[in-house]
Design a protein around this motif. Structure first.
Motif, mmCIF file in Angstrom:
data_model
loop_
_atom_site.group_PDB
_atom_site.id
_atom_site.type_symbol
_atom_site.label_atom_id
_atom_site.label_comp_id
_atom_site.label_asym_id
_atom_site.label_seq_id
_atom_site.Cartn_x
_atom_site.Cartn_y
_atom_site.Cartn_z
ATOM 1 N N VAL A 136 0.876 -1.164 0.000
ATOM 2 C CA VAL A 136 0.000 0.000 0.000
ATOM 3 C C VAL A 136 0.916 1.218 0.000
ATOM 4 O O VAL A 136 1.727 1.404 0.921
ATOM 5 C CB VAL A 136 -0.951 0.014 1.215
ATOM 6 C CG1 VAL A 136 -1.769 1.299 1.232
ATOM 7 C CG2 VAL A 136 -1.873 -1.207 1.187
ATOM 8 N N THR A 137 0.827 2.019 -1.049
ATOM 9 C CA THR A 137 1.705 3.169 -1.243
ATOM 10 C C THR A 137 1.060 4.420 -0.653
ATOM 11 O O THR A 137 -0.121 4.683 -0.869
ATOM 12 C CB THR A 137 1.960 3.381 -2.753
ATOM 13 O OG1 THR A 137 2.541 2.185 -3.289
ATOM 14 C CG2 THR A 137 2.881 4.554 -3.014
ATOM 15 N N SER A 138 1.845 5.184 0.094
ATOM 16 C CA SER A 138 1.401 6.475 0.630
ATOM 17 C C SER A 138 1.915 7.569 -0.291
ATOM 18 O O SER A 138 3.094 7.583 -0.656
ATOM 19 C CB SER A 138 1.963 6.696 2.032
ATOM 20 O OG SER A 138 1.474 5.721 2.912
ATOM 21 N N MET A 139 1.009 8.484 -0.663
ATOM 22 C CA MET A 139 1.366 9.594 -1.547
ATOM 23 C C MET A 139 0.820 10.886 -0.958
ATOM 24 O O MET A 139 -0.148 10.861 -0.190
ATOM 25 C CB MET A 139 0.796 9.368 -2.951
ATOM 26 C CG MET A 139 1.302 8.103 -3.624
ATOM 27 S SD MET A 139 0.647 7.869 -5.304
ATOM 28 C CE MET A 139 1.732 8.980 -6.206
ATOM 29 N N ALA A 140 1.428 11.998 -1.325
ATOM 30 C CA ALA A 140 0.967 13.296 -0.821
ATOM 31 C C ALA A 140 1.234 14.387 -1.844
ATOM 32 O O ALA A 140 2.088 14.254 -2.717
ATOM 33 C CB ALA A 140 1.671 13.636 0.489
ATOM 34 N N ILE A 141 0.474 15.454 -1.678
ATOM 35 C CA ILE A 141 0.678 16.671 -2.455
ATOM 36 C C ILE A 141 0.619 17.829 -1.472
ATOM 37 O O ILE A 141 -0.172 17.809 -0.528
ATOM 38 C CB ILE A 141 -0.361 16.808 -3.593
ATOM 39 C CG1 ILE A 141 -0.040 18.006 -4.472
ATOM 40 C CG2 ILE A 141 -1.770 16.841 -3.063
ATOM 41 C CD1 ILE A 141 -0.861 18.047 -5.768
ATOM 42 N N PHE A 142 1.479 18.824 -1.688
ATOM 43 C CA PHE A 142 1.577 19.936 -0.752
ATOM 44 C C PHE A 142 1.078 21.224 -1.396
ATOM 45 O O PHE A 142 1.255 21.438 -2.601
ATOM 46 C CB PHE A 142 3.038 20.091 -0.290
ATOM 47 C CG PHE A 142 3.501 18.903 0.504
ATOM 48 C CD1 PHE A 142 3.379 18.884 1.877
ATOM 49 C CD2 PHE A 142 4.035 17.785 -0.136
ATOM 50 C CE1 PHE A 142 3.786 17.777 2.611
ATOM 51 C CE2 PHE A 142 4.445 16.674 0.583
ATOM 52 C CZ PHE A 142 4.316 16.671 1.966
ATOM 53 N N GLN A 143 0.514 22.069 -0.591
ATOM 54 C CA GLN A 143 -0.076 23.314 -1.063
ATOM 55 C C GLN A 143 0.920 24.132 -1.880
ATOM 56 O O GLN A 143 0.599 24.592 -2.974
ATOM 57 C CB GLN A 143 -0.588 24.141 0.131
ATOM 58 C CG GLN A 143 -1.257 25.442 -0.262
ATOM 59 C CD GLN A 143 -1.648 26.261 0.967
ATOM 60 O OE1 GLN A 143 -0.864 26.393 1.909
ATOM 61 N NE2 GLN A 143 -2.854 26.820 0.934
ATOM 62 N N GLU A 144 2.111 24.326 -1.361
ATOM 63 C CA GLU A 144 3.098 25.168 -2.044
ATOM 64 C C GLU A 144 3.397 24.651 -3.446
ATOM 65 O O GLU A 144 3.396 25.397 -4.417
ATOM 66 C CB GLU A 144 4.382 25.259 -1.226
ATOM 67 C CG GLU A 144 5.418 26.161 -1.833
ATOM 68 C CD GLU A 144 6.682 26.259 -0.985
ATOM 69 O OE1 GLU A 144 7.661 26.827 -1.494
ATOM 70 O OE2 GLU A 144 6.690 25.787 0.156
ATOM 71 N N GLY A 145 3.655 23.367 -3.576
ATOM 72 C CA GLY A 145 3.955 22.777 -4.881
ATOM 73 C C GLY A 145 2.752 22.824 -5.813
ATOM 74 O O GLY A 145 2.899 23.056 -7.010
ATOM 75 N N TYR A 146 1.570 22.597 -5.263
ATOM 76 C CA TYR A 146 0.355 22.607 -6.079
ATOM 77 C C TYR A 146 0.102 24.000 -6.653
ATOM 78 O O TYR A 146 -0.220 24.142 -7.829
ATOM 79 C CB TYR A 146 -0.835 22.141 -5.247
ATOM 80 C CG TYR A 146 -2.124 22.057 -6.026
ATOM 81 C CD1 TYR A 146 -2.351 20.993 -6.889
ATOM 82 C CD2 TYR A 146 -3.101 23.034 -5.910
ATOM 83 C CE1 TYR A 146 -3.540 20.902 -7.616
ATOM 84 C CE2 TYR A 146 -4.284 22.951 -6.635
ATOM 85 C CZ TYR A 146 -4.497 21.885 -7.486
ATOM 86 O OH TYR A 146 -5.662 21.805 -8.205
ATOM 87 N N LEU A 147 0.248 25.009 -5.818
ATOM 88 C CA LEU A 147 -0.011 26.374 -6.268
ATOM 89 C C LEU A 147 1.033 26.872 -7.263
ATOM 90 O O LEU A 147 0.714 27.664 -8.140
ATOM 91 C CB LEU A 147 -0.091 27.323 -5.068
ATOM 92 C CG LEU A 147 -1.249 27.054 -4.099
ATOM 93 C CD1 LEU A 147 -1.192 28.008 -2.918
ATOM 94 C CD2 LEU A 147 -2.588 27.111 -4.789
ATOM 95 N N LYS A 148 2.274 26.380 -7.154
ATOM 96 C CA LYS A 148 3.313 26.746 -8.121
ATOM 97 C C LYS A 148 3.154 26.009 -9.437
ATOM 98 O O LYS A 148 3.571 26.512 -10.475
ATOM 99 C CB LYS A 148 4.702 26.459 -7.553
ATOM 100 C CG LYS A 148 5.138 27.433 -6.496
ATOM 101 C CD LYS A 148 6.528 27.107 -6.011
ATOM 102 C CE LYS A 148 6.978 28.062 -4.926
ATOM 103 N NZ LYS A 148 8.299 27.716 -4.395
ATOM 104 N N GLY A 149 2.606 24.771 -9.356
ATOM 105 C CA GLY A 149 2.499 23.917 -10.538
ATOM 106 C C GLY A 149 1.426 24.342 -11.436
ATOM 107 O O GLY A 149 1.341 24.252 -12.583
#
Length: 176
Positions: free
Chosen positions: A163-176
């Motif tokens: 079972v793989t754990s993944m995440a996304i962060f606000q800073e990276g999302y808003l820059k992307g």
């Protein structure tokens, strides 16, 4: 509540129990997302809907087609931790005919915009079965990164899987 070109997200309500019950008891749908392939009674599903819609630490939305009055899936933020600004995300496209057509990506985009722009979360995380390559590809496309893996955590179809754990962060999302 939220809309994109092809879909709307609206809050789950008790009237959604029948359609969710159909998805929840479909082993083809649940094989890629549910750790147990239990069969639920309609009463159990109705109680589950009451719990998730009444909880302050979750936000659950039906994914509906814009041009039809048809629900095709569900996307949720659960285990919302307002103090530490994070939440777990779950998505299921319950109608198999709509798999691999970009609906999951649109729904994830809407829920991530809400998470980071409206709720001001720092992090959204999820767990995905290591054999669910289609889902992993989707999550990577929208910006999730692998944080780790629980090896041999799930026994499915005669084999052990991670079972793989993944995440996304606000800073990276808003820059992307």
């Amino acid at each position: 509540m939220f809309s994109s070109k092809r879909i709307n997200l609206r809050k789950v309500n008790e009237g959604d129990a029948d359609i969710y019950h159909k998805w929840r008891n479909n082993p083809v749908v649940m094989e890629n997302t549910s750790p147990s392939l239990d069969v639920y009674t309609l009463e159990e599903t109705e109680e589950f809907i009451r719990v998730i819609t009444g909880s302050g630490d979750s936000k659950c939305y039906m994914i509906e087609l814009n041009d039809q009055d048809k629900s095709i899936g569900i996307v949720s933020l659960i285990n919302i931790d307002y103090k530490n600004r994070n939440a777990e995300c779950i998505i299921d496209i319950g109608e198999k005919d709509y798999w691999s057509n970009g609906y999951g990506r649109e729904a994830m985009g809407l829920v991530l915009n809400y998470s980071f722009l409206e709720m001001n979360l720092h992090k959204v995380y999820l767990r995905v079965f290591s054999f669910n390559h289609r889902a992993i590809k989707l999550y990577e496309k929208v910006g999730f990164v692998k944080e780790g893996e629980h090896k041999d955590h799930l026994f499915r179809n005669g084999q052990w899987h991670g079972v793989t754990s993944m995440a996304i962060f606000q800073e990276g999302y808003l820059k992307g």
